[in-house]
Design a protein around this motif. Structure first.
Motif, PDB file in Angstrom:
ATOM      1  N   TYR A 304     114.692 -25.062 -39.947  1.00  0.00           N
ATOM      2  CA  TYR A 304     115.925 -24.784 -39.211  1.00  0.00           C
ATOM      3  C   TYR A 304     115.652 -24.776 -37.708  1.00  0.00           C
ATOM      4  CZ  TYR A 304     117.539 -23.169 -43.784  1.00  0.00           C
ATOM      5  OH  TYR A 304     117.863 -23.091 -45.120  1.00  0.00           O
ATOM      6  N   MET A 305     116.657 -25.203 -36.949  1.00  0.00           N
ATOM      7  CA  MET A 305     116.524 -25.249 -35.492  1.00  0.00           C
ATOM      8  C   MET A 305     117.771 -24.646 -34.860  1.00  0.00           C
ATOM      9  SD  MET A 305     116.241 -28.570 -32.967  1.00  0.00           S
ATOM     10  CE  MET A 305     117.998 -28.959 -33.199  1.00  0.00           C
ATOM     11  N   LEU A 306     117.554 -23.787 -33.866  1.00  0.00           N
ATOM     12  CA  LEU A 306     118.657 -23.206 -33.108  1.00  0.00           C
ATOM     13  C   LEU A 306     118.823 -24.017 -31.827  1.00  0.00           C
ATOM     14  CD1 LEU A 306     120.595 -20.843 -33.516  1.00  0.00           C
ATOM     15  CD2 LEU A 306     119.084 -19.448 -32.094  1.00  0.00           C
ATOM     16  N   ASP A 307     120.016 -24.588 -31.624  1.00  0.00           N
ATOM     17  CA  ASP A 307     120.216 -25.509 -30.505  1.00  0.00           C
ATOM     18  C   ASP A 307     120.955 -24.842 -29.357  1.00  0.00           C
ATOM     19  OD1 ASP A 307     122.826 -25.312 -31.347  1.00  0.00           O
ATOM     20  OD2 ASP A 307     122.999 -27.389 -32.014  1.00  0.00           O
ATOM     21  N   ASP A 308     121.343 -25.651 -28.376  1.00  0.00           N
ATOM     22  CA  ASP A 308     122.018 -25.126 -27.182  1.00  0.00           C
ATOM     23  C   ASP A 308     123.329 -24.430 -27.503  1.00  0.00           C
ATOM     24  OD1 ASP A 308     119.992 -26.050 -25.542  1.00  0.00           O
ATOM     25  OD2 ASP A 308     120.933 -28.002 -25.259  1.00  0.00           O
ATOM     26  N   GLY A 309     123.989 -24.861 -28.558  1.00  0.00           N
ATOM     27  CA  GLY A 309     125.254 -24.228 -28.935  1.00  0.00           C
ATOM     28  C   GLY A 309     125.079 -22.977 -29.754  1.00  0.00           C
ATOM     29  N   MET A 310     123.820 -22.508 -29.875  1.00  0.00           N
ATOM     30  CA  MET A 310     123.489 -21.310 -30.658  1.00  0.00           C
ATOM     31  C   MET A 310     124.004 -21.440 -32.093  1.00  0.00           C
ATOM     32  SD  MET A 310     121.567 -19.543 -28.765  1.00  0.00           S
ATOM     33  CE  MET A 310     121.456 -17.989 -29.625  1.00  0.00           C
ATOM     34  N   LYS A 311     123.813 -22.630 -32.650  1.00  0.00           N
ATOM     35  CA  LYS A 311     124.129 -22.872 -34.049  1.00  0.00           C
ATOM     36  C   LYS A 311     122.889 -23.417 -34.746  1.00  0.00           C
ATOM     37  CE  LYS A 311     129.055 -23.888 -33.413  1.00  0.00           C
ATOM     38  NZ  LYS A 311     130.138 -24.891 -33.610  1.00  0.00           N
ATOM     39  N   TRP A 312     122.633 -22.924 -35.954  1.00  0.00           N
ATOM     40  CA  TRP A 312     121.480 -23.394 -36.714  1.00  0.00           C
ATOM     41  C   TRP A 312     121.740 -24.775 -37.289  1.00  0.00           C
ATOM     42  CZ3 TRP A 312     116.933 -21.041 -36.397  1.00  0.00           C
ATOM     43  CH2 TRP A 312     116.889 -19.685 -36.085  1.00  0.00           C
ATOM     44  N   LYS A 313     120.772 -25.655 -37.154  1.00  0.00           N
ATOM     45  CA  LYS A 313     120.825 -26.978 -37.760  1.00  0.00           C
ATOM     46  C   LYS A 313     119.622 -27.133 -38.676  1.00  0.00           C
ATOM     47  CE  LYS A 313     123.187 -29.366 -33.959  1.00  0.00           C
ATOM     48  NZ  LYS A 313     123.102 -30.473 -32.975  1.00  0.00           N
ATOM     49  N   GLU A 314     119.810 -27.846 -39.787  1.00  0.00           N
ATOM     50  CA  GLU A 314     118.702 -28.078 -40.703  1.00  0.00           C
ATOM     51  C   GLU A 314     118.045 -29.416 -40.401  1.00  0.00           C
ATOM     52  OE1 GLU A 314     119.544 -27.184 -44.709  1.00  0.00           O
ATOM     53  OE2 GLU A 314     117.441 -27.341 -45.338  1.00  0.00           O
ATOM     54  N   LEU A 315     116.723 -29.409 -40.253  1.00  0.00           N
ATOM     55  CA  LEU A 315     115.938 -30.600 -39.975  1.00  0.00           C
ATOM     56  C   LEU A 315     115.251 -31.060 -41.264  1.00  0.00           C
ATOM     57  CD1 LEU A 315     114.285 -29.602 -36.558  1.00  0.00           C
ATOM     58  CD2 LEU A 315     116.440 -30.815 -36.960  1.00  0.00           C
ATOM     59  N   PRO A 316     114.593 -32.226 -41.249  1.00  0.00           N
ATOM     60  CA  PRO A 316     113.896 -32.692 -42.460  1.00  0.00           C
ATOM     61  C   PRO A 316     112.922 -31.660 -43.006  1.00  0.00           C
ATOM     62  CG  PRO A 316     114.014 -34.451 -40.850  1.00  0.00           C
ATOM     63  CD  PRO A 316     114.531 -33.231 -40.159  1.00  0.00           C
ATOM     64  N   SER A 317     112.919 -31.501 -44.317  1.00  0.00           N
ATOM     65  CA  SER A 317     112.088 -30.497 -44.974  1.00  0.00           C
ATOM     66  C   SER A 317     110.617 -30.900 -44.978  1.00  0.00           C
ATOM     67  CB  SER A 317     112.560 -30.296 -46.419  1.00  0.00           C
ATOM     68  OG  SER A 317     113.859 -29.760 -46.443  1.00  0.00           O
ATOM     69  N   MET A 318     109.759 -29.906 -45.171  1.00  0.00           N
ATOM     70  CA  MET A 318     108.323 -30.136 -45.293  1.00  0.00           C
ATOM     71  C   MET A 318     108.022 -30.997 -46.524  1.00  0.00           C
ATOM     72  SD  MET A 318     106.715 -26.401 -44.356  1.00  0.00           S
ATOM     73  CE  MET A 318     105.079 -27.091 -44.057  1.00  0.00           C
ATOM     74  N   PRO A 319     106.860 -31.648 -46.568  1.00  0.00           N
ATOM     75  CA  PRO A 319     106.514 -32.463 -47.735  1.00  0.00           C
ATOM     76  C   PRO A 319     106.435 -31.671 -49.032  1.00  0.00           C
ATOM     77  CG  PRO A 319     105.118 -33.043 -45.879  1.00  0.00           C
ATOM     78  CD  PRO A 319     105.890 -31.816 -45.471  1.00  0.00           C
ATOM     79  N   LYS A 320     106.162 -30.362 -48.950  1.00  0.00           N
ATOM     80  CA  LYS A 320     106.167 -29.508 -50.134  1.00  0.00           C
ATOM     81  C   LYS A 320     106.526 -28.099 -49.669  1.00  0.00           C
ATOM     82  CE  LYS A 320     102.100 -28.714 -52.034  1.00  0.00           C
ATOM     83  NZ  LYS A 320     100.692 -28.929 -52.473  1.00  0.00           N
ATOM     84  N   PRO A 321     107.053 -27.255 -50.549  1.00  0.00           N
ATOM     85  CA  PRO A 321     107.314 -25.864 -50.155  1.00  0.00           C
ATOM     86  C   PRO A 321     106.045 -25.206 -49.642  1.00  0.00           C
ATOM     87  CG  PRO A 321     108.314 -26.364 -52.279  1.00  0.00           C
ATOM     88  CD  PRO A 321     107.449 -27.528 -51.944  1.00  0.00           C
ATOM     89  N   ASP A 322     106.178 -24.406 -48.575  1.00  0.00           N
ATOM     90  CA  ASP A 322     104.984 -23.804 -47.966  1.00  0.00           C
ATOM     91  C   ASP A 322     105.335 -22.462 -47.339  1.00  0.00           C
ATOM     92  OD1 ASP A 322     102.325 -23.688 -47.382  1.00  0.00           O
ATOM     93  OD2 ASP A 322     102.379 -25.069 -45.693  1.00  0.00           O
ATOM     94  N   SER A 323     104.529 -21.453 -47.653  1.00  0.00           N
ATOM     95  CA  SER A 323     104.730 -20.093 -47.146  1.00  0.00           C
ATOM     96  C   SER A 323     103.391 -19.546 -46.660  1.00  0.00           C
ATOM     97  CB  SER A 323     105.311 -19.209 -48.250  1.00  0.00           C
ATOM     98  OG  SER A 323     105.475 -17.874 -47.802  1.00  0.00           O
ATOM     99  N   HIS A 324     103.418 -18.327 -46.084  1.00  0.00           N
ATOM    100  CA  HIS A 324     102.223 -17.697 -45.505  1.00  0.00           C
ATOM    101  C   HIS A 324     101.629 -18.569 -44.400  1.00  0.00           C
ATOM    102  CE1 HIS A 324     102.635 -15.477 -49.290  1.00  0.00           C
ATOM    103  NE2 HIS A 324     101.947 -14.494 -48.711  1.00  0.00           N
ATOM    104  N   ILE A 325     102.505 -19.035 -43.519  1.00  0.00           N
ATOM    105  CA  ILE A 325     102.077 -19.958 -42.458  1.00  0.00           C
ATOM    106  C   ILE A 325     102.490 -19.462 -41.078  1.00  0.00           C
ATOM    107  CG2 ILE A 325     102.015 -22.019 -43.914  1.00  0.00           C
ATOM    108  CD1 ILE A 325     104.836 -22.707 -42.886  1.00  0.00           C
ATOM    109  N   GLU A 326     102.761 -18.158 -40.931  1.00  0.00           N
ATOM    110  CA  GLU A 326     103.292 -17.673 -39.661  1.00  0.00           C
ATOM    111  C   GLU A 326     102.335 -17.845 -38.491  1.00  0.00           C
ATOM    112  OE1 GLU A 326     102.818 -16.073 -42.654  1.00  0.00           O
ATOM    113  OE2 GLU A 326     103.304 -13.953 -42.325  1.00  0.00           O
ATOM    114  N   PHE A 327     101.016 -17.873 -38.754  1.00  0.00           N
ATOM    115  CA  PHE A 327     100.034 -18.088 -37.682  1.00  0.00           C
ATOM    116  C   PHE A 327      99.126 -19.276 -38.006  1.00  0.00           C
ATOM    117  CE2 PHE A 327     101.154 -13.567 -37.832  1.00  0.00           C
ATOM    118  CZ  PHE A 327     101.717 -13.435 -36.578  1.00  0.00           C
ATOM    119  N   ALA A 328      99.644 -20.192 -38.820  1.00  0.00           N
ATOM    120  CA  ALA A 328      98.859 -21.331 -39.303  1.00  0.00           C
ATOM    121  C   ALA A 328      99.215 -22.625 -38.580  1.00  0.00           C
ATOM    122  CB  ALA A 328      99.071 -21.507 -40.807  1.00  0.00           C
ATOM    123  N   TRP A 329      99.788 -22.540 -37.384  1.00  0.00           N
ATOM    124  CA  TRP A 329     100.283 -23.744 -36.722  1.00  0.00           C
ATOM    125  C   TRP A 329      99.817 -23.818 -35.266  1.00  0.00           C
ATOM    126  CZ3 TRP A 329     103.204 -23.001 -32.343  1.00  0.00           C
ATOM    127  CH2 TRP A 329     103.728 -21.715 -32.147  1.00  0.00           C
TER     128      TRP A 329
END
Length: 420
Positions: A304-329
């Protein structure tokens, strides 16, 4: 073969069968045997294999029906499971093992400022949590500069962001096992090593998505106070030079999908939230030590991306579901690089499945690719980048190449040359 006894005298003897008749009979018998074998073979399960096209043009073999029952009875590795859970095809990378961290960490946190990686808190094991910071220096590849955290600060599931000097630490879990969260927030001055308070969140959260964006500290999602129910709330606080400019947090547009353990990034002046999960372990009711018990989790691949209009937009999904990545980038060359994590639990064994791939999100084309594989599958990696090298440390690794379920909490440090 012995001949049969002669017939009675009153009976007229029959002529013996000709050689051609005997040969014909033998051929006929063999033909019946061959046809029978073919019929039996056609009624047996057929051993077959197939491949399913995956995102990023990868493919994964499906298990044959003849071997299904056998495979369900043993520990099932990546080669035996379907495309949703299996390792994705990835280029081989050359990894170099560096100096190990002073302590192993699970669900810790990390922030990089220039050549230093500040590594916070985390579980040593399920019954013990760290309450200090270790520092890794990329210039000479050494650990040092340990210092303590405030006694009131959470020990895991932290939200965290930096402006290049100050590190803002938000909410999280206080204590080992599955203890409760705290609403307390702090800021660290990395030059003086001094800690200061920030206004508390309206309510506590576990592992919320956290980032600085346009002069405000944004905190969203995470898990609610029971550690399991996803939160959708989104708050922000004006901050500058390590100080809050407001006394209270401001409510913002809720995030479309809640939950903890997701990457939160500012890139090209856009706020992005990547991956994560709904649900988590909970404390066993009445347990004096808040013993963790399993609850249903759903891991997802949404971006998800928050843009200039302060509205959430959905972007292309990851190649597979992925969690526990808050500091993995890390954000390198207009690309987001994400290493490791967890995906959906195995449909047969019901065990957690760790991720070993390294994903790249091209911020220009908005396309995902798999650019490599870690030395092993691992979750809650703490990732940094320096002088062309991608580093990761800490987390909980798999049981081995054939078993993607989690086992040992580690403090190792590895690096590989990153070519984008």
């Amino acid at each position: 073969m012995a001949r049969p006894p002669p017939p009675a005298a009153a009976a007229e003897p029959k002529a013996p069968p000709s050689k051609h008749v005997v040969a014909f009979a033998v051929v006929a018998i063999l033909g019946f045997v061959l046809v029978g074998n073919l019929l039996r073979a056609s009624s047996s399960p057929t051993v077959w294999s197939s491949r399913i096209d995956l995102p990023s043009h990868t493919a994964t073999p499906m298990p044959s029906s003849a071997n299904k029952n056998t495979k369900e009875k043993k520990s099932i590795g990546s080669v035996d499971i379907n495309a949703t859970f299996a390792d994705l095809a990835a280029p081989e990378l050359k990894w170099e093992e560096m100096v190990e961290a002073p302590v192993p960490r699970l669900d810790g946190a990390a922030i990089q400022i220039k050549n230093l990686l500040y590594v916070f808190a985390g579980y040593g094991n399920i019954n013990y949590v760290h309450s200090h910071v270790d520092v890794y220096n990329f210039l000479d590849n050494t650990w040092g500069g340990r210092f303590d955290m405030p006694k009131e600060m959470a020990h895991s599931h932290l939200g965290m962001a930096t402006d290049g000097r100050y590190i803002y630490v938000v909410t999280g879990q206080y204590g080992p096992q599955c203890r409760g969260p705290t609403a307390r927030n702090f800021v660290l001055d990395t030059e003086t090593k001094e800690w200061h308070d920030l206004p508390p969140l309206p309510v506590p959260r576990y592992a919320p998505a956290t980032q600085l964006w346009r002069g405000r500290l944004h905190v969203m999602g995470g898990s609610k106070e029971d550690r399991h129910e996803p939160g959708l709330e989104h708050w922000s606080l004006a901050v500058k030079d390590g100080k809050a400019l407001e006394d209270e947090w401001r409510s913002e547009i809720p995030i479309p999908r809640g939950g903890p353990h997701r990457a939160c990034v500012v890139a090209n002046d856009k706020l992005m939230v990547i991956g994560g999960q709904e649900g988590d372990f909970m404390a066993k009711p009445g347990s004096p030590i808040f013993k963790c018990v399993t609850r249903k989790e759903v891991v997802y691949s949404n971006v998800y991306m928050l843009d200039d209009g302060m509205k959430w937009k959905e972007l292309p999904s990851m190649p597979k579901p992925d969690s526990h990545i808050e500091f993995a980038w890390v954000n390198v060359n207009n690309s987001l690089v994400i290493a490791g994590g967890t995906t959906e639990k195995h449909p047969i064994t019901k065990k957690m499945v760790l991720v070993g791939e390294i994903f790249r999100f091209n911020l220009k084309t908005l396309e995902w690719t798999v650019i490599g594989r870690l030395p092993f599958r691992i979750k809650t990696t703490l990732v940094g980048y320096w002088d062309g090298w991608l580093y990761f440390t800490s987390g909980q690794r798999d049981k081995g190449p054939k078993d993607p379920s989690p086992k040992k909490v580690v403090g190792c440090m590895w690096r590989t040359k990153l070519h984008l």
